[in-house]
Enzyme design. Structure first.
Site, PDB file in Angstrom:
ATOM      1  N   GLU A  35      42.760  39.566  47.270  1.00 46.42           N
ATOM      2  CA  GLU A  35      43.545  39.066  46.115  1.00 46.42           C
ATOM      3  C   GLU A  35      43.218  37.603  45.816  1.00 46.42           C
ATOM      4  O   GLU A  35      44.080  36.828  45.426  1.00 46.42           O
ATOM      5  CB  GLU A  35      45.055  39.223  46.346  1.00 46.42           C
ATOM      6  CG  GLU A  35      45.534  40.605  46.674  1.00 46.42           C
ATOM      7  CD  GLU A  35      44.963  41.669  45.760  1.00 46.42           C
ATOM      8  OE1 GLU A  35      44.500  41.327  44.652  1.00 46.42           O
ATOM      9  OE2 GLU A  35      44.972  42.850  46.156  1.00 46.42           O
TER      10      GLU A  35
HETATM   11  C1  LIG Z   1      40.239  45.318  53.389  1.00 42.10           C
HETATM   12  C2  LIG Z   1      39.878  44.907  51.995  1.00 42.10           C
HETATM   13  C3  LIG Z   1      40.524  45.495  50.928  1.00 42.10           C
HETATM   14  C4  LIG Z   1      40.178  45.150  49.624  1.00 42.10           C
HETATM   15  N1  LIG Z   1      40.769  45.805  48.565  1.00 42.10           N
HETATM   16  C5  LIG Z   1      40.298  45.596  47.313  1.00 42.10           C
HETATM   17  C6  LIG Z   1      40.742  46.399  46.223  1.00 42.10           C
HETATM   18  O1  LIG Z   1      41.600  47.265  46.375  1.00 42.10           O
HETATM   19  N2  LIG Z   1      40.181  46.210  45.007  1.00 42.10           N
HETATM   20  C7  LIG Z   1      39.222  45.265  44.790  1.00 42.10           C
HETATM   21  O2  LIG Z   1      38.739  45.160  43.675  1.00 42.10           O
HETATM   22  N3  LIG Z   1      38.779  44.474  45.798  1.00 42.10           N
HETATM   23  C8  LIG Z   1      39.293  44.611  47.050  1.00 42.10           C
HETATM   24  N4  LIG Z   1      38.842  43.832  48.082  1.00 42.10           N
HETATM   25  C9  LIG Z   1      37.873  42.774  47.819  1.00 42.10           C
HETATM   26  C10 LIG Z   1      38.457  41.368  47.983  1.00 42.10           C
HETATM   27  O3  LIG Z   1      39.326  41.071  46.931  1.00 42.10           O
HETATM   28  C11 LIG Z   1      37.271  40.410  48.112  1.00 42.10           C
HETATM   29  O4  LIG Z   1      36.754  40.590  49.401  1.00 42.10           O
HETATM   30  C12 LIG Z   1      37.657  38.968  47.857  1.00 42.10           C
HETATM   31  O5  LIG Z   1      37.945  38.771  46.505  1.00 42.10           O
HETATM   32  C13 LIG Z   1      36.577  37.983  48.276  1.00 42.10           C
HETATM   33  O6  LIG Z   1      35.316  38.350  47.807  1.00 42.10           O
HETATM   34  P1  LIG Z   1      34.076  38.424  48.827  1.00 42.10           P
HETATM   35  O7  LIG Z   1      34.524  39.215  50.003  1.00 42.10           O
HETATM   36  O8  LIG Z   1      32.899  38.900  48.088  1.00 42.10           O
HETATM   37  O9  LIG Z   1      33.878  36.946  49.312  1.00 42.10           O
HETATM   38  P2  LIG Z   1      33.032  35.815  48.564  1.00 42.10           P
HETATM   39  O10 LIG Z   1      33.409  35.730  47.141  1.00 42.10           O
HETATM   40  O11 LIG Z   1      31.603  35.993  48.896  1.00 42.10           O
HETATM   41  O12 LIG Z   1      33.568  34.515  49.327  1.00 42.10           O
HETATM   42  C14 LIG Z   1      33.107  34.124  50.609  1.00 42.10           C
HETATM   43  C15 LIG Z   1      33.695  32.741  50.937  1.00 42.10           C
HETATM   44  O13 LIG Z   1      33.278  31.803  49.949  1.00 42.10           O
HETATM   45  C16 LIG Z   1      34.393  31.203  49.319  1.00 42.10           C
HETATM   46  N5  LIG Z   1      34.116  31.030  47.898  1.00 42.10           N
HETATM   47  C17 LIG Z   1      33.543  31.919  47.048  1.00 42.10           C
HETATM   48  N6  LIG Z   1      33.467  31.398  45.811  1.00 42.10           N
HETATM   49  C18 LIG Z   1      34.020  30.165  45.870  1.00 42.10           C
HETATM   50  C19 LIG Z   1      34.260  29.138  44.923  1.00 42.10           C
HETATM   51  N7  LIG Z   1      33.947  29.272  43.633  1.00 42.10           N
HETATM   52  N8  LIG Z   1      34.845  27.981  45.346  1.00 42.10           N
HETATM   53  C20 LIG Z   1      35.207  27.840  46.639  1.00 42.10           C
HETATM   54  N9  LIG Z   1      35.016  28.775  47.576  1.00 42.10           N
HETATM   55  C21 LIG Z   1      34.425  29.935  47.201  1.00 42.10           C
HETATM   56  C22 LIG Z   1      35.562  32.135  49.571  1.00 42.10           C
HETATM   57  O14 LIG Z   1      36.801  31.441  49.568  1.00 42.10           O
HETATM   58  C23 LIG Z   1      35.217  32.709  50.932  1.00 42.10           C
HETATM   59  O15 LIG Z   1      35.673  31.859  51.945  1.00 42.10           O
HETATM   60  C24 LIG Z   1      39.203  44.143  49.398  1.00 42.10           C
HETATM   61  C25 LIG Z   1      38.575  43.531  50.492  1.00 42.10           C
HETATM   62  C26 LIG Z   1      38.890  43.901  51.765  1.00 42.10           C
HETATM   63  C27 LIG Z   1      38.171  43.246  52.919  1.00 42.10           C
END
Ligand SMILES: Cc1cc2nc3c(=O)[nH]c(=O)nc-3n(C[C@H](O)[C@H](O)[C@H](O)COP(=O)(O)OP(=O)(O)OC[C@H]3O[C@@H](n4cnc5c(N)ncnc54)[C@H](O)[C@@H]3O)c2cc1C
Length: 594
Positions: free
Chosen positions: A439
């Site tokens: 989220e």
């Molecule tokens: C168990 C689980 C359930 C989930 N359920 C859903 C769901 O139902 N529907 C759905 O659509 N998604 C879902 N997600 C996805 C979840 O919302 C994403 O994992 C989350 O938004 C982060 O994206 P990412 O994992 O690609 O991390 P990334 O975006 O790659 O981020 C990695 C790190 O970089 C940082 N970062 C990235 N961009 C920036 C920025 N611009 N400025 C500062 N820091 C930054 C982040 O804070 C983080 O620490 C789920 C994920 C998990 C693990």
């Protein structure tokens, strides 16, 4: 065996004594409801959480999820409870009766989730996502979409998801590539989504994905994203189920926690046979989706808080029974229960205060949200909307991080047994870690708070937030027992205001340096909001003591507030200072030096 624990007295003290939630029944929309009915709803939710949901926590953890021949199977017990959840009206308790809702105040959804998430986080995500998905259709869909999809979702026959994330589009949803090609009255959907919670399962006859995609030829970036209703099984115009809709589960994540919740990789339209329906305005899908995302952010805070709550109460029960060591002051002969040791009491008191403060913060946000939705147009309505918008990233990030820390402290209370599977705490710890990640990660929340939210409408949101706390401090500064703590809060709020405004300026002059301090700044907002809510509860308890006399419950409200403010606010002030540093180490550190 169920480990779920909740103290209803704490919950009702916030709802009734702090917020006077019965006053909501004076709003036009709730004229038919009275406070007694709301109390009954809460008590029934406690009962349902204890008897139906809580047993799923252990069952789901042992069973996990099974992916076989492209179909996900969950523990058999989950199916019946999911259906019962909808049939008993929990999914749509706070929705309009027009499509099968019960018409209770919106804030009751948060109270219900507090109980159901506390009983089994992994399970409650399924009805909670179903509610959010159906509510999106209710808010933005055509009448036809509403009639066809919402009633079976609210009744527990069908489930729903939010399908946003793609491999290249995590935090950055502007990079979404799933494509929707117009074809008569509907669209052909093609693309892959990852990490979709409850993306596939056998709890319901159908799964309705609320999916973000780009209409073929739409502009790049967030402006080109639209929202679609995409069923797993096609739905005929008369509401009966048709052919499969070319939606396939291609994998289920193996995760640290939430083992009973299938986190799915979904392929849409591999065979060019996936049909979706536009929901709301073309190219405005992300703005629509924010309704569900904002609710999910609050619910993430709820999850962090309620897992912490049950972890704390489990640690408390253990501390009363575990005999170890002698009383330091020789007050009792022989060996004593560990709750007699000051260091264990320190942890218990910190956890108690933290859980109560988070619950009060979240319920207050939910109460404001109710007023923002239901008051007639005007200044007051805008004020409450501003408060909700400002508080949302604080609730999401602060309560998820602190919830995890409470689970960790609860393990510490148990000593070595806390580390063992025989006790429930290690699972709460694992399950609660996700809250800071999904989220919108907590880092992203801090950027939202200190960036967009601070500046929106010329800083009006921030001013509304400050005005609420300052009004409390002014009114209660002379309180005989709590005055010094309230004055300390008032001084901290002044420092917070100065820090936030200075940091805001840095956003323009040195955005990289600014962004390296937004997260600690968010924590300062969280601490101060907590101190305010706990002191408010303490003032109420103090006033009640004058009429009712002293009792442990009321004394607890006062001591938890003086302890939290006395031990936290000095650290908050120090953290506030660090946020004003001009140091650029974070930015200047050469990559090779890490
Ligand atoms: C168990 C689980 C359930 C989930 N359920 C859903 C769901 O139902 N529907 C759905 O659509 N998604 C879902 N997600 C996805 C979840 O919302 C994403 O994992 C989350 O938004 C982060 O994206 P990412 O994992 O690609 O991390 P990334 O975006 O790659 O981020 C990695 C790190 O970089 C940082 N970062 C990235 N961009 C920036 C920025 N611009 N400025 C500062 N820091 C930054 C982040 O804070 C983080 O620490 C789920 C994920 C998990 C693990």
């Amino acid at each position: 065996m169920s480990h779920f624990k909740v103290n209803e007295k704490d919950l009702f003290f916030i709802l009734k004594n702090q917020l006077n939630y019965g006053s909501l029944c004076r709003l036009d929309r709730y004229r038919e409801i009275d406070e007694e009915t709301l109390d009954l709803l809460v008590n029934e939710a406690v009962k349902f959480a204890r008897t139906e949901i809580a047993p799923l926590q252990d069952i789901g953890e042992k069973w996990g999820v099974v992916l076989e021949n492209g179909e996900v199977r969950c523990a058999p017990e989950f199916q019946a409870v999911f259906r019962l959840y909808g049939e008993n009206g929990w999914t749509a308790a706070a929705r309009d009766p027009e499509y099968g809702g019960q018409g209770f105040p919106h804030m009751m959804r948060i109270v219900i989730n507090d109980l159901m998430y506390g009983a089994c986080q992994a399970f409650n995500m399924a009805p909670s996502l179903t509610h959010g998905a159906a509510h999106l259709i209710e808010s933005f869909g055509s009448r036809e979409l509403k009639e066809r999809f919402i009633p079976p979702m609210f009744s527990g026959q069908w489930a729903g998801t939010m399908a946003l994330t793609e491999p290249q589009a995590g935090s950055n949803l502007a990079a979404i590539r799933t494509v929707a090609t117009p074809e008569g009255e509907h669209y052909r959907i093609k693309g892959s989504k990852i990490f979709i919670s409850w993306g596939d399962h056998d709890l319901a006859e159908n799964i309705i994905h609320l999916l973000l995609a780009r209409i073929a030829g739409a502009p790049e970036g967030v402006k080109g994203i639209s929202l679609f209703v995409v069923p797993k099984i096609r739905v005929n115009p008369d509401g009966t189920l048709g052919e499969p809709n070319d939606v396939f589960c291609n994998g289920v994540e193996k995760k640290l926690g939430l083992h009973a919740s299938p986190t799915c990789l979904l392929n849409f339209g591999d065979q060019d046979g996936c049909v979706g329906y536009l929901c709301g305005e073309a190219h405005n899908g992300l703005a629509h989706m924010f309704q569900m995302m904002n609710a999910a952010r609050i619910n993430t805070g709820v999850s962090g808080m309620t897992l912490a709550g049950t972890a704390y109460l489990n640690a408390l029960a253990y501390a009363k029974e575990r005999i170890q060591g002698s009383d330091l002051a020789g007050r009792k002969p022989g060996y004593v229960p560990i709750i007699d040791h000051p260091d264990v009491r320190r942890m218990l008191l910190w956890m108690k205060a933290t859980v109560d403060g988070m619950r009060s913060m979240i319920y207050t946000g939910a109460f404001w949200s109710e007023l923002a939705l239901e008051l007639p147009k005007g200044e007051e309505k805008n004020h409450f909307q501003a408060l909700v918008d400002f508080l949302t990233p604080i609730i999401k990030a602060y309560c998820s991080d602190l919830g995890f820390k409470v689970c960790e402290t609860a393990i510490q209370c148990l000593g070595g047994y806390g580390f063992c599977r025989e006790y429930p705490l290690e699972q709460y710890l694992r399950d609660s870690k996700i809250m800071s990640l999904y989220e919108g990660t907590n880092g992203i929340q801090s950027i939202d708070l200190l960036g967009r939210k601070m500046r929106l409408h010329g800083g009006a949101l921030f001013k509304s937030y400050l005005a609420e706390i300052q009004a409390f401090c002014r009114k209660q500064a002379g309180q005989p027992r709590l005055g010094p703590q309230i004055q300390a809060l008032s001084a901290a709020v002044d420092r917070l205001e100065g820090m936030a405004l200075t940091l805001s300026e840095k956003m323009k002059s040195d955005p990289l340096q600014w962004a390296s301090y937004t997260y600690p700044a968010l924590l300062c907002f969280g601490d101060i909001t907590m101190a305010w809510r706990l002191l408010d509860l303490a003032v109420i308890a103090q006033n009640l003591m004058e009429t009712q006399g002293e009792n442990d419950f009321l004394t607890g409200k006062i001591l938890q507030a003086t302890y939290f403010t006395g031990t936290t606010l000095p650290l908050t002030l120090a953290r506030l200072e660090t946020c004003l540093r001009s140091g650029r180490e974070v930015v200047e550190m050469p990559e090779g030096a890490f």
